[in-house]
Design a protein around this motif. Structure first.
Motif, PDB file in Angstrom:
ATOM      1  N   PHE A  45       6.362  14.082 -12.703  1.00 60.40           N
ATOM      2  CA  PHE A  45       7.742  14.379 -12.265  1.00 60.40           C
ATOM      3  C   PHE A  45       7.726  14.548 -10.862  1.00 60.40           C
ATOM      4  O   PHE A  45       8.811  13.924 -10.456  1.00 60.40           O
ATOM      5  CB  PHE A  45       8.177  15.763 -12.874  1.00 60.40           C
ATOM      6  CG  PHE A  45       9.447  16.315 -12.603  1.00 60.40           C
ATOM      7  CD1 PHE A  45      10.487  15.930 -13.119  1.00 60.40           C
ATOM      8  CD2 PHE A  45       9.384  17.126 -11.396  1.00 60.40           C
ATOM      9  CE1 PHE A  45      11.931  16.192 -13.002  1.00 60.40           C
ATOM     10  CE2 PHE A  45      10.806  17.679 -10.872  1.00 60.40           C
ATOM     11  CZ  PHE A  45      11.924  17.062 -11.692  1.00 60.40           C
ATOM     12  N   ILE A  46       6.702  14.575 -10.203  1.00 62.91           N
ATOM     13  CA  ILE A  46       6.654  14.804  -8.837  1.00 62.91           C
ATOM     14  C   ILE A  46       6.341  13.606  -7.964  1.00 62.91           C
ATOM     15  O   ILE A  46       6.828  13.175  -6.921  1.00 62.91           O
ATOM     16  CB  ILE A  46       5.696  15.838  -8.325  1.00 62.91           C
ATOM     17  CG1 ILE A  46       6.262  16.497  -6.910  1.00 62.91           C
ATOM     18  CG2 ILE A  46       4.290  15.420  -8.172  1.00 62.91           C
ATOM     19  CD1 ILE A  46       5.853  17.892  -6.570  1.00 62.91           C
ATOM     20  N   LEU A  47       5.705  12.560  -8.818  1.00 66.56           N
ATOM     21  CA  LEU A  47       5.260  11.445  -8.170  1.00 66.56           C
ATOM     22  C   LEU A  47       6.538  10.374  -7.573  1.00 66.56           C
ATOM     23  O   LEU A  47       6.157  10.048  -6.421  1.00 66.56           O
ATOM     24  CB  LEU A  47       4.540  10.352  -9.070  1.00 66.56           C
ATOM     25  CG  LEU A  47       4.185   9.119  -8.668  1.00 66.56           C
ATOM     26  CD1 LEU A  47       3.136   9.161  -7.571  1.00 66.56           C
ATOM     27  CD2 LEU A  47       3.455   8.202  -9.871  1.00 66.56           C
ATOM     28  N   PRO A  48       7.554  10.308  -8.058  1.00 67.17           N
ATOM     29  CA  PRO A  48       8.709   9.673  -7.463  1.00 67.17           C
ATOM     30  C   PRO A  48       9.092  10.203  -6.284  1.00 67.17           C
ATOM     31  O   PRO A  48       9.608   9.308  -5.228  1.00 67.17           O
ATOM     32  CB  PRO A  48       9.943   9.866  -8.613  1.00 67.17           C
ATOM     33  CG  PRO A  48       9.174   9.920  -9.886  1.00 67.17           C
ATOM     34  CD  PRO A  48       8.041  10.729  -9.387  1.00 67.17           C
ATOM     35  N   TYR A  49       8.769  11.373  -5.907  1.00 66.59           N
ATOM     36  CA  TYR A  49       9.385  12.064  -4.536  1.00 66.59           C
ATOM     37  C   TYR A  49       8.559  11.335  -3.336  1.00 66.59           C
ATOM     38  O   TYR A  49       9.156  11.162  -2.378  1.00 66.59           O
ATOM     39  CB  TYR A  49       9.066  13.508  -4.613  1.00 66.59           C
ATOM     40  CG  TYR A  49      10.274  14.516  -5.393  1.00 66.59           C
ATOM     41  CD1 TYR A  49      11.370  14.838  -4.692  1.00 66.59           C
ATOM     42  CD2 TYR A  49      10.083  14.662  -6.594  1.00 66.59           C
ATOM     43  CE1 TYR A  49      12.370  15.425  -5.358  1.00 66.59           C
ATOM     44  CE2 TYR A  49      11.101  15.629  -7.519  1.00 66.59           C
ATOM     45  CZ  TYR A  49      12.264  15.845  -6.380  1.00 66.59           C
ATOM     46  OH  TYR A  49      13.246  16.256  -7.407  1.00 66.59           O
ATOM     47  N   PHE A  50       7.157  11.214  -3.768  1.00 68.34           N
ATOM     48  CA  PHE A  50       6.366  10.541  -2.743  1.00 68.34           C
ATOM     49  C   PHE A  50       6.766   8.830  -2.658  1.00 68.34           C
ATOM     50  O   PHE A  50       6.681   8.442  -1.583  1.00 68.34           O
ATOM     51  CB  PHE A  50       4.749  10.677  -3.279  1.00 68.34           C
ATOM     52  CG  PHE A  50       4.404  11.914  -3.035  1.00 68.34           C
ATOM     53  CD1 PHE A  50       3.948  12.163  -1.900  1.00 68.34           C
ATOM     54  CD2 PHE A  50       3.886  12.735  -4.203  1.00 68.34           C
ATOM     55  CE1 PHE A  50       3.372  13.592  -1.622  1.00 68.34           C
ATOM     56  CE2 PHE A  50       3.326  13.840  -4.205  1.00 68.34           C
ATOM     57  CZ  PHE A  50       3.084  14.386  -2.760  1.00 68.34           C
ATOM     58  N   LEU A  51       7.170   8.333  -3.917  1.00 74.19           N
ATOM     59  CA  LEU A  51       7.277   6.895  -3.799  1.00 74.19           C
ATOM     60  C   LEU A  51       8.699   6.564  -3.017  1.00 74.19           C
ATOM     61  O   LEU A  51       8.883   5.546  -2.556  1.00 74.19           O
ATOM     62  CB  LEU A  51       7.165   6.200  -5.408  1.00 74.19           C
ATOM     63  CG  LEU A  51       5.651   6.372  -5.604  1.00 74.19           C
ATOM     64  CD1 LEU A  51       5.721   5.855  -7.130  1.00 74.19           C
ATOM     65  CD2 LEU A  51       4.609   5.635  -5.037  1.00 74.19           C
TER      66      LEU A  51
END
Length: 639
Positions: free
Chosen positions: A60-66
């Motif tokens: 869930f949180i990976l897209p915030y970095f990408l």
């Protein structure tokens, strides 16, 4: 304009947006809890269940970095209500995929949809907060943010409850019920979003760089452009760090240290969430409808105090097990734990809302979405770091390539104690780097304790943005504090240079960016430097406040206004807002008494004072005499 935050819920400029973002948070948590429910429904063993429950937050949180850098650009370029509708359409598609995953009982499909949900949240995040300054006045920002944070906290809580109950209520039809619920909620959110009024793009000519990585770095740099915004962003990320550490421990804490199970964990989460919601709503009342960053230290100190007390309330393991909520409430010492959890949430609300309002009010509108995207990247990093540290600090050792590294092996109460201490250290660091936070706290405490402030005309007549000159009668040494408490925007005060140089107080005036001035006969260089700094501040679009009498009143009456105001307006004919202070002549900070007499406290605690303003006068026509007449008329006979 809304005169209190709850009136915003009756206005189209705010209500559809508020409901849309609340439904989004609600649906996200329904979905995530329903996945956990499916794991139990399928009878997956503990080891695999643990793998999925740890993998889910990461996906869930990976897209915030990408993709945050890309999301910030899109939020700047597109008309904002259109972007909200686009993201809610995305939510319908993503939840439809998730619905298929539930019906097929396919965990890989559900995890792919969870990643896409994180992507949709990444795109929605910048517009969620950047839209507020476009639809709310500066004096409504704190109240609006308070409602948003309250709505988010309550939506997360209710979403967890509803999502967790789907498989309990629906039984063998749980997968179908979960699929129907998340798709129906997504459709409802899209329908509500169509009522959001048009909000123009803040940078429609922005050329989008589709490579998200350099834009992510650029967004992070934008968050560091000014010290106050940089440290507000740090404070918001620290809030997520504290919240992650605290809430992640609640399930195990409720079982091992409180003697309960899943229902007691949920009860603890309810206490924290309700506290956060109440604290968020209190911000508008406590801040007098301004962006009052003085509440941030209060929130930080409160979070520290009750995190530390939570350790002392129950440092060891529970003596009983299997308690429900009712049994826990009636057990000895439980009220202290409940109070600690609620008050940690309450002070967290007081901490986070002014920080968001500060970021929104002090960031140029054409950069705000990208600043929010940078904030989201930093939040994601802090959340991941909090999760790793929480796990590491509770381990006794770790084996790395055959090398055994000892670790603290903390229990959860000890982790709460460490969190409280760390919170105090981070707060001290932030307030030492930007003393404005702590100074506003002291000023807020003083004004709250000693005065009942009535504000009239300020919201309507002090401009929300752009340069303006404020002129006011000068009654006491506390006049700038009272005016700052009434005006949402930062103000550059012009003050007598000898007071500016008082040892021990000089750093305070520098932190407030006061402008020292002297008379032409006293020090012509200081006077010329003051006028140059005033002109520079007006060129930068700031508010400047001067007291044209040139000194504190010695008899409570208004002295003739001097010609310095006309000299400023001769080169910078900005709007001039006449203001008046009443009720301060009897205070300990006026010249009513001798120096010895001024050492007393005010004659009456909570004395009534007023900050008044009338419509701005064009700088081209304003004179010292005409401004003096307006201030005299406003103040009347009340000194």
């Amino acid at each position: 304009m809304a005169h209190n935050q709850f009136e915003l819920l009756r206005q189209r400029r705010f209500l559809p947006y508020f409901v849309t973002q609340s439904l989004g948070a609600f649906n996200d948590n329904v979905y995530r809890q329903a996945i956990i429910g499916l794991l139990f429904y399928l009878g997956i063993d503990l080891e695999q269940r643990s793998l999925y429950t740890n993998l889910a937050p990461a996906l869930f949180i990976l897209p915030y970095f990408l993709f945050s850098g890309l999301a910030g650009q899109i939020a700047e370029k597109l008309e904002k209500s259109k972007l909200v509708r686009i993201t809610t359409v995305m939510e319908i598609g993503i939840m439809s995929i998730a619905g298929v995953g539930f019906v097929l009982e396919s965990l890989p499909v559900l995890l792919v949809a969870l990643f896409l949900t994180g992507l949709q949240s990444t795109l929605f995040g910048p517009v969620k907060y950047s839209i507020l300054p476009s639809v709310l006045k500066p004096e409504e920002l704190t109240g609006g943010n308070g409602l948003v944070e309250m709505g988010t906290a309550m939506s997360i809580l209710l979403g967890m409850i509803f999502g967790g109950m789907i498989f309990v209520i629906a039984g063998e039809h749980g997968p179908e019920a979960a699929a129907f619920a998340i798709v129906a909620l997504a459709i409802t959110g899209n329908l509500v979003s169509r009522a959001i009024p048009r909000v123009e793009a803040s940078a429609p000519d922005l050329k989008i760089n589709w490579n998200p990585f350099p834009e992510s770095l650029k967004a992070l740099r934008l968050t560091r452009r000014t010290p106050a915004v940089r440290n507000a962003v740090l404070g918001v990320s620290w809030f997520w760090f504290v919240g992650t550490v605290l809430t992640a421990q609640l399930p195990t804490y409720a079982e091992l240290h409180l003697g309960g199970g899943s229902t007691l964990y949920l009860f603890c989460f309810v206490l924290f969430s309700v506290g956060t919601g109440v604290g968020s709503l209190l911000c508008e009342k406590l801040s007098r409808r301004t962006v009052e960053i003085g509440l941030v230290p209060l929130g930080a100190f409160g979070m520290t105090a009750f995190c530390v007390d939570l350790y002392f309330a129950r440092p060891g393991l529970a003596v009983e097990s299997g308690m429900g909520v009712a049994a826990f409430v009636n057990a000895a010492g439980s009220w202290r734990i409940m109070a600690d959890l609620t008050l940690i949430g309450l002070f967290a609300g007081l901490f986070i809302v002014p920080l968001f309002a500060l970021v929104q009010s002090r960031t140029p509108k054409e950069e705000l979405s990208r600043v929010i995207s940078g904030l989201n990247i930093q939040n994601a990093f802090f959340i991941v770091t909090a999760s790793i540290l929480s796990i590491g600090l509770q381990m006794e050792q770790v084996d790395v390539l055959g090398l055994v590294i000892p670790l603290p092996g903390m229990g959860i109460p000890e982790l709460f104690l460490a969190l409280g201490i760390a919170n105090a250290l981070v707060a001290i660091l932030i307030f030492s780097i930007v003393p404005e936070f702590f100074l506003r706290f002291i000023a807020w405490m003083y004004v709250t304790l000693f005065y009942r402030v009535r504000i009239a005309g300020v919201e309507d007549h002090v401009p929300d943005e752009g340069a303006a000159l404020l002129v006011c009668n000068h009654v006491s040494y506390m006049d700038p504090v009272l005016i700052s408490a009434a005006v949402p925007r930062p103000i550059r005060f012009v003050m007598y240079y000898k007071i500016f140089r008082v040892p021990g107080m000089n750093w305070v005036f520098r932190a407030y960016r006061a402008i020292p001035i002297a008379g032409a006969k006293e020090d012509p260089e200081v006077m010329e430097a003051a006028f140059e700094e005033i002109r520079a501040a007006l060129d930068a679009g700031e508010l400047v406040c001067i007291f044209p009498e040139g000194a504190l009143t010695k008899d409570g009456e208004i002295a003739p206004f001097r010609g310095g105001v006309e000299r400023i307006l001769a080169t910078h004919p900005v709007p001039v807002v006449p203001m008046a202070l009443t009720g301060l002549w009897d205070s300990m900070w006026s010249k009513r008494d001798s120096r010895l007499g001024r050492l007393r406290v005010p004659r009456r605690l909570r004395a009534g004072v007023a900050v008044l303003a009338t419509p701005a006068v064009p700088g081209e026509t304003a004179t010292a005499a005409s401004l003096e007449a307006k201030v005299r008329e406003m103040r009347g006979s009340h000194r």
